[in-house]
Design a protein around this motif. Structure first.
Motif, mmCIF file in Angstrom:
data_model
loop_
_atom_site.group_PDB
_atom_site.id
_atom_site.type_symbol
_atom_site.label_atom_id
_atom_site.label_comp_id
_atom_site.label_asym_id
_atom_site.label_seq_id
_atom_site.Cartn_x
_atom_site.Cartn_y
_atom_site.Cartn_z
ATOM 1 N N MET A 268 -3.576 0.718 -0.430
ATOM 2 C CA MET A 268 -4.027 1.792 -0.957
ATOM 3 C C MET A 268 -3.829 2.906 -0.252
ATOM 4 S SD MET A 268 -5.969 1.741 -3.914
ATOM 5 C CE MET A 268 -6.093 3.412 -4.256
ATOM 6 N N ALA A 269 -3.540 3.155 1.679
ATOM 7 C CA ALA A 269 -3.588 4.394 1.565
ATOM 8 C C ALA A 269 -2.523 5.060 1.365
ATOM 9 C CB ALA A 269 -3.349 3.960 3.264
ATOM 10 N N GLU A 270 -1.120 4.206 1.258
ATOM 11 C CA GLU A 270 -0.126 4.916 0.480
ATOM 12 C C GLU A 270 0.101 5.150 -0.856
ATOM 13 O OE1 GLU A 270 2.740 1.798 1.147
ATOM 14 O OE2 GLU A 270 2.896 1.261 2.830
ATOM 15 N N VAL A 272 -3.087 6.853 -1.765
ATOM 16 C CA VAL A 272 -3.873 7.864 -1.629
ATOM 17 C C VAL A 272 -2.660 8.738 -1.320
ATOM 18 C CG1 VAL A 272 -4.960 8.936 -0.285
ATOM 19 C CG2 VAL A 272 -6.227 6.758 -1.660
ATOM 20 N N GLN A 273 -2.112 8.327 -0.713
ATOM 21 C CA GLN A 273 -1.150 9.335 0.151
ATOM 22 C C GLN A 273 -0.133 9.906 -0.585
ATOM 23 O OE1 GLN A 273 0.396 7.813 3.980
ATOM 24 N NE2 GLN A 273 2.343 10.112 4.607
ATOM 25 N N TYR A 274 0.403 9.143 -1.405
ATOM 26 C CA TYR A 274 1.935 9.375 -2.107
ATOM 27 C C TYR A 274 1.394 9.655 -3.812
ATOM 28 C CZ TYR A 274 4.585 7.785 2.026
ATOM 29 O OH TYR A 274 4.907 7.892 2.834
ATOM 30 N N SER A 277 -3.498 11.520 -3.985
ATOM 31 C CA SER A 277 -4.194 12.606 -3.522
ATOM 32 C C SER A 277 -3.046 13.930 -3.693
ATOM 33 C CB SER A 277 -4.046 12.341 -1.734
ATOM 34 O OG SER A 277 -2.303 12.403 -1.974
ATOM 35 N N ARG B 169 4.964 18.518 1.274
ATOM 36 C CA ARG B 169 4.122 19.532 1.063
ATOM 37 C C ARG B 169 2.901 20.371 2.191
ATOM 38 N NH1 ARG B 169 -1.046 15.581 -1.173
ATOM 39 N NH2 ARG B 169 -0.476 14.221 0.497
ATOM 40 N N ALA B 208 -5.221 7.783 6.922
ATOM 41 C CA ALA B 208 -5.142 7.267 6.338
ATOM 42 C C ALA B 208 -3.882 7.347 6.379
ATOM 43 C CB ALA B 208 -4.598 7.751 5.414
ATOM 44 N N ALA B 212 -2.264 2.985 6.958
ATOM 45 C CA ALA B 212 -0.627 1.941 6.405
ATOM 46 C C ALA B 212 -0.155 1.864 6.589
ATOM 47 C CB ALA B 212 -0.386 3.951 5.079
ATOM 48 N N ASN B 218 -6.432 -3.621 3.639
ATOM 49 C CA ASN B 218 -6.871 -1.944 3.474
ATOM 50 C C ASN B 218 -7.750 -1.884 3.679
ATOM 51 O OD1 ASN B 218 -4.388 -2.052 1.425
ATOM 52 N ND2 ASN B 218 -5.399 -3.119 0.307
#
Lengths: 325, 218
Positions: A268-270, A272-274, A277, B169, B208, B212, B218
């Protein structure tokens, strides 16, 4: 004895004939988008929202954009997201827009063979011709990479692609998204993203032993994700019980920070990150609005709060008893 | 307010320690779980302020930033000596196989925490406006396709190149960072010219990114 041999031969011949019929069974529906012009910016935004970039780019290994993603280890084998750069040899440069549309929405390769459902094409089934053309235009902006991605490493019997046609006939559930007129713009947009492009159910829904989504457990969580990860339930009641609101969920989709201060990890962090976000605030709030709707509405204490801080007065705390004129 | 924050952090750390102990964590594992728990509490206190949902308190933000800084950098990496991973630990083996990346993220957390202590006085308004993600004010009822939805126009949001992952970015926008192995901290970031919430977002993205890659679950 001769009868037994004859019977075995008959079974073998029948099996081969069935496999042969399945192998030539056409599964792609003809698509004719023609020369529809795409908007590369809209396509790029959609590519981010849909997880194309996250999946087809091996960011952890500093791979080139869309040149092939990190292997996805599943109980059926290891699937490698292919190179989808516009290279003629290594990528999909030789495809037509129509072939791309069939691959994306129907999960069928230009050679007529089916994709494994590790590629979440079911969720893209309802994308419009314009969406497809926009994505295609965006893909043309990516530098071509000549080296193809590694092949999948799938064990028997799952390595026999013709079997996917049976899987499709029995278990494929293409997204069909209908706007609900009684609901808000945000809810409808959220529905479109959650059940379509953002394909939340791909992780947050349990799967049966052959990898089909369990329709009765939609968004009810999945504790058997590839790599040992767990996707919690994201049904509204469960989310509200855990303190989620429209505001803090939209914020989590932007930053990863959860209501308890922990920061999302794992896959889930991925996401958000990719992916999330990069979305705009309205889309993140739309996802939260859709997911937090119970019995047709977002509970009052969960709906978007009105900010009370005065951002302009830096470094000052406004006590609750302060009166301003 | 900060006294409450510290008190809360202490109480929650103690609770975290008890919970960790119940899970079989001892020694260094428990120590780093307590450190993570303390950071979580600080983040939970800061997040509503950064969203504008509770009044902004610059002094509390600065003190929390100092506290985060104290947990990051070498303090954090020092809690991860290469060893067998106990069952109770959330640590992944990749911490040690990709130690350089782990240490870089830990140092990045320290730098951004320091940056937050500098930007705290700016509140939620940057003295020099920083690029932000565009807000879409679509009002039309959506149809069956994405065409019916307004999408942010390129000048307001990310570029096509950033969206497609061709350019990072981080290289062009101070709004985000810390992602892939190739993304590195943009040089010359002037925290004094940034809004506190922008720096806070960088901290969260660093967390994060680390979770990750290096935390189980998670």
């Amino acid at each position: 004895m001769r009868g037994l041999i004859r019977t075995n031969f008959a079974i073998l011949a029948t099996s081969l004939a069935v496999i042969g019929v399945i192998a030539i069974w056409p599964i792609a529906e003809p698509t004719h988008i023609g020369m529809l012009a795409g908007d590369a910016y809209r396509g790029a935004y959609l590519a981010r929202s849909s997880g194309c970039i996250a999946c087809h780019t091996n960011s952890a290994a500093a791979g080139a954009a869309l040149a092939g993603g990190a292997p996805l280890d599943t109980p059926f084998g290891s699937f490698v997201p292919p190179n989808i750069t516009p290279d003629l040899a290594g990528g999909i440069g030789y495809w037509t827009l129509d072939q791309f549309a069939v691959a994306l929405r129907q999960g069928v390769r230009p050679d007529g063979k089916a994709y494994y459902p590790a590629f979440p094409y079911e969720f893209y089934a309802d994308m419009s011709d314009q969406d497809v053309a926009d994505l295609w235009a965006a893909l043309q902006t990516v530098p071509p990479i000549a080296e193809p991605a590694a092949a999948h490493d799938v064990s028997f019997p799952f390595n026999m692609r013709w079997g996917l046609k049976i899987w499709r006939a029995a278990l494929m559930t293409p997204a069909a998204i209908s706007p609900v007129l009684g609901q808000s713009v945000a809810w409808n947009r959220g529905q479109q993203l959650v059940t379509g492009a953002a394909h939340c159910a791909a992780c947050h829904t349990g799967r049966n032993i052959v990898g089909g989504l369990k329709a009765s457990e939609m968004l009810a969580g999945n504790d058997k994700l590839p790599g040992g990860s767990v996707a919690p339930p994201i049904l509204a009641v469960a989310l509200v019980a855990k303190g989620w609101t429209v505001a803090n969920m939209a914020y989590a989709l932007r930053t990863g920070v959860m209501p308890d201060g922990d920061v999302l990890g794992g896959s889930m962090a991925e996401v958000v990150q990719y992916s999330t976000s990069y979305m705009d605030d309205a889309d993140r709030e739309a996802i939260a609005t859709f997911l937090l709707t119970i019995d047709g509405q977002v509970p009052k204490d969960v709906a978007r709060e009105t900010p009370i801080a005065d951002a302009g007065m830096t470094g000052m705390a406004h006590s609750s008893g302060m009166v301003m004129e | 307010m900060f006294k409450n924050t510290v008190l809360g952090a202490v109480v929650l750390s103690a609770l975290g320690a008890v919970a960790a102990a119940h899970n079989g964590a001892t020694g260094l594992v428990m120590e780093r779980m307590m450190g993570m728990s303390a950071m979580k509490t600080l983040m939970a206190d800061l997040a509503p302020m950064m969203q504008g949902n509770v009044p902004y308190d610059g002094i509390a933000v600065q003190e929390a930033a100092f506290a985060l800084q104290g947990h990051a950098g070498e303090t954090l990496t020092g809690l991860f000596p290469q060893d067998d991973i106990p069952k109770a630990s959330y640590a992944k083996r990749e911490i040690w196989t990709d130690w350089e990346r782990f240490a870089a993220l830990s140092e990045e957390l320290r730098l951004y925490s320091e940056g937050l202590s500098i930007a705290a006085a700016n509140g939620l308004d940057a003295p020099v406006p920083a690029p932000v993600v565009a807000t879409n004010n679509a009002t039309a009822m959506p149809g069956m396709d994405h065409t019916a939805m307004q999408m942010p126009a390129e000048p307001e949001g990310f570029t096509v190149s950033e969206l497609m992952g061709i350019t990072s970015r981080a290289a062009v926008s101070p709004g985000t960072i810390a992602g892939a192995a190739t993304e590195t901290r943009p040089p010359g970031v002037d925290f004094a010219a940034m809004a506190a919430d922008d720096v806070f977002e960088r901290i969260s993205q660093t967390c994060a990114s680390c979770h990750a890659q290096f935390r189980r679950g998670n």
